[in-house]
Design an enzyme around this catalytic site. Structure first.
Site, PDB file in Angstrom:
ATOM      1  N   CYS B 239       0.867  -1.182   0.000  1.00 39.53           N
ATOM      2  CA  CYS B 239       0.000   0.000   0.000  1.00 39.53           C
ATOM      3  C   CYS B 239       0.896   1.222   0.000  1.00 39.53           C
ATOM      4  O   CYS B 239       1.704   1.391  -0.904  1.00 39.53           O
ATOM      5  CB  CYS B 239      -0.970  -0.022   1.175  1.00 39.53           C
ATOM      6  SG  CYS B 239      -0.174  -0.093   2.784  1.00 39.53           S
ATOM      7  N   ARG B 244      -2.160  -0.848   5.487  1.00 41.27           N
ATOM      8  CA  ARG B 244      -3.391  -1.326   4.853  1.00 41.27           C
ATOM      9  C   ARG B 244      -3.148  -2.686   4.201  1.00 41.27           C
ATOM     10  O   ARG B 244      -4.003  -3.563   4.173  1.00 41.27           O
ATOM     11  CB  ARG B 244      -3.870  -0.327   3.788  1.00 41.27           C
ATOM     12  CG  ARG B 244      -4.597   0.867   4.321  1.00 41.27           C
ATOM     13  CD  ARG B 244      -4.931   1.846   3.206  1.00 41.27           C
ATOM     14  NE  ARG B 244      -3.762   2.568   2.721  1.00 41.27           N
ATOM     15  CZ  ARG B 244      -3.781   3.418   1.698  1.00 41.27           C
ATOM     16  NH1 ARG B 244      -4.907   3.641   1.045  1.00 41.27           N
ATOM     17  NH2 ARG B 244      -2.684   4.043   1.333  1.00 41.27           N
TER      18      ARG B 244
END
Lengths: 149, 291
Positions: B239, B244
């Site tokens: 990410c 994430r």
């Protein structure tokens, strides 16, 4: 001595854990948003765009005194605490108190290292909005040298 | 309904509620984006682990050392055989990150509370501001598990071999219109786009509104049918700063049973700043450089 100086002293004398506790106090101290400002907030005006959470932050100057109207969700305690701190530091003070306050306030408070680089941006956005809008309302620039650049 | 590939790594809010007092074998850990959220109220007997203050080295861009990890666990009463159950804000995004770091640093028994903080609160379950303390343990960290982490040179070889990558950022970041998440401008990079060949599946596709993970069937539709991944593929997730993507890493590895998934924690803030590395922009459908 300005109210901000008292708060700065309080934070500077605290160790990092105590600083979190001081901030936690502020989470509970943000005054409720006056009813007449709720429609503004709900219309999405006065939002701080740098913040990931919906932070409503509207600084005004009334009869020569700073008045901050703000609302921050409880699920975003760090921005909520910082906004409450600004309210406490500047409400009722003359606009000069904002304009003369240190640009690197978050560093001076010792909050920056608690957050890390990744989480600083939103708070910086709130503080810049305060300085910019109070400056605009009293016709002063917070950064006069940039006019000649 | 088919169960997840490794159902033991997911516990329900009911399970946590029933194990609040089992502090000898279970440690509940809250990990949030907001450093103050735990202090405003948390699950009784839960301790806090902050991704900046507790898991990252304060100077080097890396995670804490083996010794620091041993101290972190010992101080929270976590022993080598403690089951550590993570939960947090934002659909367990940070909980999955802390889970990944614990696995990386060699802790064996980790789980996620499905639905996270959001579901616990929505169900009207108790929160407290009381910070618990537990007897210190002696913690001996195992060897770090390098099989779940990857570095940019390995990513380059992976790209050249045509193996799959999943970019879990927003479509705008993936296409190269933004160099950071909307609202996170500090975590920028000098170039925008994605690692060549990466497929875009925003991490939040894996969760429902209530914060729980989607069913195995729904997840298979997204990652297998739509994106063409196979459980035997070597997959890299990334990410912006690697948090994430640890959420998607968790989904692929534990819910769908992928054998070989690595999280590239250098992610876009490294790749998008590296001199001379190849980058793609635009939608995958419109790209001409796919070979």
């Amino acid at each position: 001595m300005r109210k901000l100086d008292t708060l700065l002293e309080l934070f500077q004398e605290a160790d990092p854990e105590e600083r979190l506790e001081l901030l936690l106090d502020f989470v509970d101290r943000l005054p409720p948003l006056p009813l007449e400002y709720v429609p503004l907030r709900d219309a999405g005006l006065g939002m701080v765009h740098e913040c990931q959470s919906p932070v409503f932050f509207l600084p005004e100057v009334q009869e020569g005194q700073v008045r901050i109207y703000a609302d921050v969700p409880r699920e975003a305690p760090i921005p909520r605490a910082f906004v409450a701190l600004l309210v406490e530091a500047f409400n009722g003070e003359p606009p000069e108190a904002v304009l003369e306050a240190p640009e690197d306030l978050l560093n001076r408070l010792g909050i920056a290292p608690l957050l890390g680089m990744q989480r600083l941006r939103g708070l910086t956005g709130i503080y810049q909005k305060l300085r910019r809008e109070i400056g605009a309302k009293v016709g002063l620039s917070i950064n006069p040298s940039s006019n000649s650049a | 309904m088919a169960t997840y590939a490794h159902p033991e790594v997911l516990v329900s809010t009911d399970w946590v509620a029933a194990h609040l007092k089992d502090t000898e074998h279970v440690r509940i850990v809250e990990s949030d984006e907001d450093v103050l959220l735990y202090e405003t109220g948390h699950i009784p007997n839960a301790v806090k682990i902050d991704w900046v203050q507790d898991l990252q080295d304060p100077v080097i861009r890396d995670y804490i050392s083996r010794e620091q990890f041993e101290e972190l666990c010992a101080a929270r009463g976590i022993a080598n055989d403690t089951l550590v159950v993570f939960y947090g804000d934002k659909h367990n995004w940070w909980a999955c990150y802390a889970f990944w770091v614990f696995k990386l640093l060699g802790h064996e028994r980790c789980a996620i509370m499905d639905g996270g903080r959001q579901k616990w609160i929505a169900e009207g379950r108790p929160l407290t501001r009381e910070v618990p303390s537990f007897p210190r343990t002696v913690y001996r960290a195992r060897k770090p598990d390098r099989s779940i982490r990857t570095f940019w040179k390995e990513v380059m070889a992976h790209v050249q071999a045509g193996k799959p990558l999943i970019d879990v950022r927003t479509p705008a970041e993936y296409r190269g219109e933004l160099v950071h998440m909307p609202d996170y401008p500090q975590e920028g990079a000098l170039r925008a786009g994605h690692i060549p060949g990466a497929r875009n599946v925003p991490w939040s596709m894996a969760v429902r509104e209530d914060g729980t993970f989607k069913s195995r069937e729904e997840l298979e539709r997204i990652y297998l049918q739509d994106k063409g991944l196979k459980p035997d593929d070597e997959v890299i997730t990334y990410c912006r700063i690697g948090e994430r993507s640890s959420h998607t890493w968790f989904v692929l590895k534990y819910l769908l049973g992928f054998k070989n998934v690595k999280n590239y924690d250098g992610s876009w803030t490294e790749w998008g700043n590296l001199v001379g590395v190849p980058i793609e922009r635009g939608d995958p459908e419109t790209k001409v450089s796919d070979g």
